[in-house]
Design an enzyme around this catalytic site. Structure first.
Site, PDB file in Angstrom:
ATOM      1  N   GLN A 201     -92.239 -15.709  51.626  1.00 47.77           N
ATOM      2  CA  GLN A 201     -93.342 -15.309  52.515  1.00 47.77           C
ATOM      3  C   GLN A 201     -92.991 -14.077  53.351  1.00 47.77           C
ATOM      4  O   GLN A 201     -93.861 -13.558  54.050  1.00 47.77           O
ATOM      5  CB  GLN A 201     -93.707 -16.468  53.457  1.00 47.77           C
ATOM      6  N   LYS A 224     -96.518 -12.880  44.938  1.00 46.59           N
ATOM      7  CA  LYS A 224     -97.006 -12.952  46.316  1.00 46.59           C
ATOM      8  C   LYS A 224     -96.988 -11.583  46.978  1.00 46.59           C
ATOM      9  O   LYS A 224     -97.311 -11.438  48.158  1.00 46.59           O
ATOM     10  CB  LYS A 224     -96.143 -13.921  47.129  1.00 46.59           C
TER      11      LYS A 224
END
Lengths: 410, 148
Positions: A201, A224
């Protein structure tokens, strides 16, 4: 300041939304949209250079091998490390598993302690639980604040001489706090331990500098961060990679072997890359990084946090919305609607064209900290707009349990 | 079957009521109860259902856990429906419920308040929620029958 309107023209999914399909994508912590440049890099491999790598006998293979290695160079620049410290894997989960198998299972022993946190994603903590089971090491958890943040003070209090490995996410996928990795690393090293960072993340959203932070391992996924699915990276300091075992053996990772079973593996990173990789995805990852660099990681971080702050300022006025992480510094907004189960909220938002995620977000032991088992997570990317945040706020302003039920029974 | 059970507004009220005030919403420490833990892989429901069977009769049934409106309300209604019934009666209620979920036939006399879920089958992603408690009971009945 980012020109989001222009940026959105680079993403076919955003173009469709802006043409009026009514959808708003707020599940960027799960995966992101891809810009045309990434899609073109992937399709160019299949249309123009669809051969295997590391078969230098013909020009085209030599050319693709070179492009593949150019990606490694690009990743190294992006992380600030050496090329030989970049291992391509199938994603962050594979990177974390490779580390747990190749390093933790090999070097931990009975009595050793792995220090981690209750906010960890299953892909980080489960391979470590297995390593602990096999080696006799134990896992201890750093206590988090009520909002789920990991502080230096708590870390110092949890650290001791038996800790041999610290493994934590740089940014929690549920609550979005940015943990002070550089300071944590310094303390870790003072105790002679190593640190493995789950960057799934963080790498897509804030500037990474493994050299400055001095971290030992870093895992992340391409998908991502605007890249294709099926590829990720494990960064490791070269000296550590050199000692570490390969998870897979096979084509491409050995230098020679004989009938007596003598195997000589290649040096890192190649000893960890057995088998034909997702070549097109690796080429796509390069295009993704070039795109992120063009926009600028500092600008991305600032804008995403601005969007989140804007969302929080609107949502905190809604009496029916419970916010779990108003102070977290990234683009993740975790909430519930009073009296409505998270999944029902997500299904209601879907009926309004809003894509968000409900659940425990693969961090099943965090329940004890935030005192709720299920939450709704909206996560922004730099291609999201304030108007899209308004759509979320408007939908939450008018949500009722009756409407949620009607969606399922009518 | 009274007409009021045909009204979608009533369906919603039944579900609201059972979600906000679920019946038999507790677990038992009694070791003679059957127990089924249902944690669906695709959604986040995580329910435990318990049932006491005395000489082929369901003398008590209860449940607890984390669930969405549909799973909580449907399980609550189910516990009301089968309490005091024989295993055979419970099985025909469950089969009749599945037939309704499959949008095949609606047996209002057997299903009572459960008719509130007569259209759930149109939402494929909610079928699991609407049947989680029924699967639990089915599993425990099977357990009882193979044990005998």
């Amino acid at each position: 300041m980012l020109n989001v309107k222009e940026i959105r023209k680079d993403f076919p999914m955003c173009v469709k939304q802006d043409a009026g399909n009514g959808k708003v994508y707020l599940d960027n912590a799960a995966t992101t949209f891809k810009p045309y440049s990434v899609i073109e890099a992937v399709t160019r491999y299949y249309t123009d250079e669809s051969v295997n790598i590391h078969r230098g006998d013909y020009d085209l293979s030599y050319q693709v091998s070179d492009e593949y290695e150019q990606t490694r160079k690009t990743v190294a620049r992006f992380l600030n490390c050496e090329e030989r410290e970049v291992i391509f894997t199938s994603g962050a989960s594979a990177s974390l598993n490779l580390f747990a198998y190749g390093w933790a299972q090999k070097f931990l022993k009975k009595g050793d302690v792995i220090l981690s946190s209750e906010a960890e994603h299953a892909s980080n903590i489960l391979p470590l639980m297995k390593a602990a089971e096999l080696t006799g090491a134990t896992i201890e958890y750093i206590p988090l604040t009520e909002e789920g943040e990991l502080t230096i003070e708590a870390f110092k209090g949890a650290m001791h001489d038996k800790v041999k490995l610290v493994s934590i996410a740089h940014i929690s996928n549920v609550l979005g706090f940015v943990h002070p990795i550089k300071e944590l690393t310094k303390i870790t090293h003072e105790y002679g331990a190593i640190i493995s960072v789950d960057g799934a993340q963080s790498v897509p959203h804030i500037k990474t500098d493994v050299k400055d932070w001095d971290i030992d391992f870093l895992s992340f996924s391409a998908h991502k961060m605007l890249g294709p699915t099926g590829v990720g990276v494990l960064f490791g300091k070269y000296a550590l990679l050199d000692q570490m075992d390969a998870f897979m053996l096979g084509g491409g990772n050995n230098a020679r072997f004989d009938i007596c079973g003598n195997i000589q593996l290649k040096n890192p990173p190649f000893k960890f890359e057995a088998g034909t990789p997702a070549i097109e995805a690796v080429l796509g990852l390069k295009a993704a990084i070039l795109y992120l660099e063009k926009v600028g990681m500092d600008e991305i971080e600032a804008y995403e946090h601005e969007l989140k702050t804007y969302a929080v300022s609107q949502l905190k006025d809604l009496k029916n919305v419970i916010l779990y992480n108003p102070h977290a510094g990234t683009g993740i907004i975790t909430f519930n609607v009073e009296g409505i189960f998270a999944q029902d909220t997500a299904i209601y938002l879907n009926s309004k064209g809003l894509m968000v995620r409900a659940g425990n977000h693969c961090a099943k032991i965090l329940v004890e900290v935030i005192k709720t088992s299920e939450t709704v997570r909206a996560s922004v990317s730099f291609y999201n707009t304030k108007e899209e945040v308004d759509r979320l706020v408007d939908a939450l302003r008018t949500i009722t349990l009756e409407q949620c039920i009607d969606l399922s029974i009518m | 079957m009274s007409d009021y059970l045909k009204d979608p507004q009533i369906h919603r009220e039944i579900i609201m009521d059972h979600y906000q005030h679920p019946r038999n919403h507790h677990l038992s420490d009694d070791k003679t109860y059957h127990k089924a833990h249902m944690a669906s892989e695709s959604c986040i429901d995580d329910l435990t259902v318990m049932m006491k069977i005395d000489k082929g009769l369901i003398s008590d049934v209860c449940f607890d856990g984390v669930g969405c409106t549909i799973s909580t309300a449907s399980t609550s209604i189910l516990t009301d429906l089968i309490k005091g019934k024989t295993l055979e009666e419970a099985k025909s209620i469950i089969n009749s419920y599945y037939a309704m979920i499959d949008l095949k036939e609606l047996n209002e006399d057997l299903l009572q308040e459960a008719v509130a879920f007569q259209n759930v089958g149109k939402q494929a992603n909610r079928i699991k929620c609407a049947t989680i408690g029924f699967k639990a009971i089915e599993q425990m009945i099977k357990e009882e029958e193979t044990h005998d």
